[in-house]
Design an enzyme around this catalytic site. Structure first.
Site, short mmCIF file in Angstrom:
data_model
loop_
_atom_site.label_atom_id
_atom_site.label_comp_id
_atom_site.label_asym_id
_atom_site.label_seq_id
_atom_site.Cartn_x
_atom_site.Cartn_y
_atom_site.Cartn_z
N LYS A 7 5.14 -10.02 9.35
CA LYS A 7 4.58 -9.15 10.39
C LYS A 7 3.04 -9.22 10.36
O LYS A 7 2.38 -9.26 11.37
CB LYS A 7 5.02 -7.69 10.21
CG LYS A 7 4.58 -6.85 11.40
CD LYS A 7 4.84 -5.39 11.22
CE LYS A 7 3.92 -4.73 10.25
NZ LYS A 7 2.67 -4.23 10.83
N ASP A 8 2.50 -9.27 9.12
CA ASP A 8 1.05 -9.42 8.97
C ASP A 8 0.75 -10.92 8.93
O ASP A 8 0.36 -11.48 7.90
CB ASP A 8 0.58 -8.71 7.70
CG ASP A 8 0.84 -7.22 7.77
OD1 ASP A 8 0.32 -6.59 8.70
OD2 ASP A 8 1.60 -6.70 6.94
N LEU B 269 6.66 3.10 1.57
CA LEU B 269 7.51 1.92 1.73
C LEU B 269 8.58 2.11 2.79
O LEU B 269 9.06 3.22 3.01
CB LEU B 269 8.18 1.61 0.38
CG LEU B 269 7.19 1.40 -0.77
CD1 LEU B 269 7.94 1.24 -2.09
CD2 LEU B 269 6.29 0.21 -0.52
N SER C 214 6.55 -0.51 10.22
CA SER C 214 5.18 -0.41 9.71
C SER C 214 5.02 1.00 9.18
O SER C 214 5.56 1.96 9.75
CB SER C 214 4.19 -0.64 10.86
OG SER C 214 2.92 -0.13 10.51
N ARG D 172 2.55 2.66 9.53
CA ARG D 172 1.78 3.40 10.55
C ARG D 172 2.66 3.91 11.69
O ARG D 172 2.19 4.71 12.49
CB ARG D 172 0.65 2.52 11.10
CG ARG D 172 -0.46 2.29 10.07
CD ARG D 172 -1.69 1.64 10.69
NE ARG D 172 -2.82 1.68 9.79
CZ ARG D 172 -3.20 0.68 8.99
NH1 ARG D 172 -2.50 -0.44 8.96
NH2 ARG D 172 -4.25 0.82 8.20
N HIS E 246 9.34 -3.60 3.30
CA HIS E 246 8.87 -3.81 1.92
C HIS E 246 10.05 -4.09 1.00
O HIS E 246 9.98 -4.95 0.11
CB HIS E 246 8.15 -2.57 1.39
CG HIS E 246 6.91 -2.19 2.12
ND1 HIS E 246 6.81 -1.05 2.87
CD2 HIS E 246 5.70 -2.79 2.18
CE1 HIS E 246 5.59 -0.96 3.39
NE2 HIS E 246 4.90 -2.01 2.98
N MET F 299 0.85 -1.20 0.00
CA MET F 299 0.00 0.00 0.00
C MET F 299 0.88 1.24 0.00
O MET F 299 0.42 2.34 0.33
CB MET F 299 -0.94 -0.01 1.21
CG MET F 299 -1.88 -1.21 1.18
SD MET F 299 -3.45 -0.93 2.02
CE MET F 299 -2.90 -0.55 3.65
O1 PAF Z 1 -0.16 -5.79 3.53
C1 PAF Z 1 -0.60 -4.85 2.83
O2 PAF Z 1 0.06 -3.84 2.62
C2 PAF Z 1 -1.98 -4.98 2.20
O3 PAF Z 1 -2.87 -5.60 3.06
C3 PAF Z 1 -1.96 -5.66 0.82
C4 PAF Z 1 -1.53 -7.11 0.92
C5 PAF Z 1 -1.05 -4.90 -0.11
C6 PAF Z 1 -3.37 -5.65 0.23
O4 PAF Z 1 -3.85 -4.36 0.06
#
Ligand code: PAF
Length: 282
Positions: free
Chosen positions: A149-150, A33, A185, A187, A37, A30
């Site tokens: 992390k997710d 970065l 993150s 955020r 990422h 999203m």
């Molecule tokens: O992890 C993320 O940044 C988002 O959930 C993703 C996988 C790009 C989907 O929008």
């Protein structure tokens, strides 16, 4: 590096790569970065001829009271970073092209989504599954890379690929951390200095629990308590959950741990919601 914003050009460009029998890796993001990422992009680089990154703040995964409008964005900086990480193509579509009408079809993984983060973010994983399915169909990658992390998102997307028979290898990248342990993150940028300092309690708690586990502690409640104590010591921390679950199906473990497990945390610091986790392998 190419920047493509429309779906038709993306399909045409990738069809050409496929004609030349080049393998494709996709790193969905999203944007805004960070090193986490970039590590996924560099990992993708080792597994395919062409690395595609999507930068798309997906509206369907944000709840009505969440931070969709405020979500940090900086495309120019992101493009520089993608270039530095060896990305070949950035796909940055407009929301009106991805969702020309309110979606009539959604992708849902109820068993895995209706727990942990899904409880406080209803519809979130449905939005993630829907947009990732769209990206998978648009890009048709051989490989897709997501961050650990997710952790719940990763488990759900692995199930999505398996259950929908998608010919995509899902690779996972380790969580990248700041020098003091805070998981990277996008955020984190919302945190004021006090909250930023206190937020390290999450990783400190997780590391302490992992150390105790490695020292032989096997009772899930005792391990959870170690993390909770670290959070409770921070006046700004508002823990949402600390759970110890099986790594494969995310179900809680109530007996001594005898299978790969994860301690997962979600904690708010003011308006910023942070998540983190640690794997425990008996
Ligand atoms: O992890 C993320 O940044 C988002 O959930 C993703 C996988 C790009 C989907 O929008």
């Amino acid at each position: 590096m190419e920047l493509i914003t429309d779906l038709h050009t993306l399909r045409q460009t990738l069809a050409l790569h496929r004609e030349h029998r080049r393998t494709l890796a996709l790193v969905p993001t999203m944007g805004f970065l960070h090193e986490g990422h970039l590590a996924l992009m560099r990992q993708a680089r080792h597994h395919a001829d062409v690395v595609v990154t999507s930068i798309f703040v997906n509206p369907t995964q944000f709840g009505p009271n969440e931070d969709l409008a405020a979500y940090p964005r900086d495309l120019d900086r992101d493009l520089d970073l993608c270039r530095s990480a060896g990305v070949d193509l950035v796909f940055h579509p407009d929301a009106r092209d991805v969702y020309p009408r309110p979606p009539r079809v959604l992708v849902h993984a109820p068993d895995l989504a209706n727990r942990l983060c899904g409880l406080s973010r209803p519809g979130h994983f449905q939005g993630v599954c829907t947009v990732v399915t769209k990206l998978f169909h648009l890009v048709q990658p051989d490989v897709a890379v997501f961050g650990q992390k997710d952790f719940q998102q990763l488990a759900i997307l692995k199930a999505l690929v398996e259950d929908l028979n998608l010919p995509i290898a899902v690779l996972e990248g380790p969580t990248v951390r700041e020098h003091d342990g805070l998981a990277l993150s996008s955020r984190n940028t919302y945190l004021d200095p006090d909250a930023r300092a206190q937020a390290t309690a999450i990783s400190r708690g997780l590391f302490a629990a992992r150390d105790a586990f490695q020292g032989g502690l096997r009772d899930p409640q005792d391990l959870i308590r170690i993390v909770q104590q670290h959070l409770d010591a921070q006046p700004l921390a508002l823990p949402e959950y600390v759970e110890l679950v099986r790594a494969d199906d995310l179900t809680p473990i109530s007996h001594p741990i005898d299978a790969p497990a994860v301690i997962a945390v979600a904690c708010r610091f003011g308006r910023t919601r942070l998540i983190d986790n640690i794997h425990l392998n008996p």
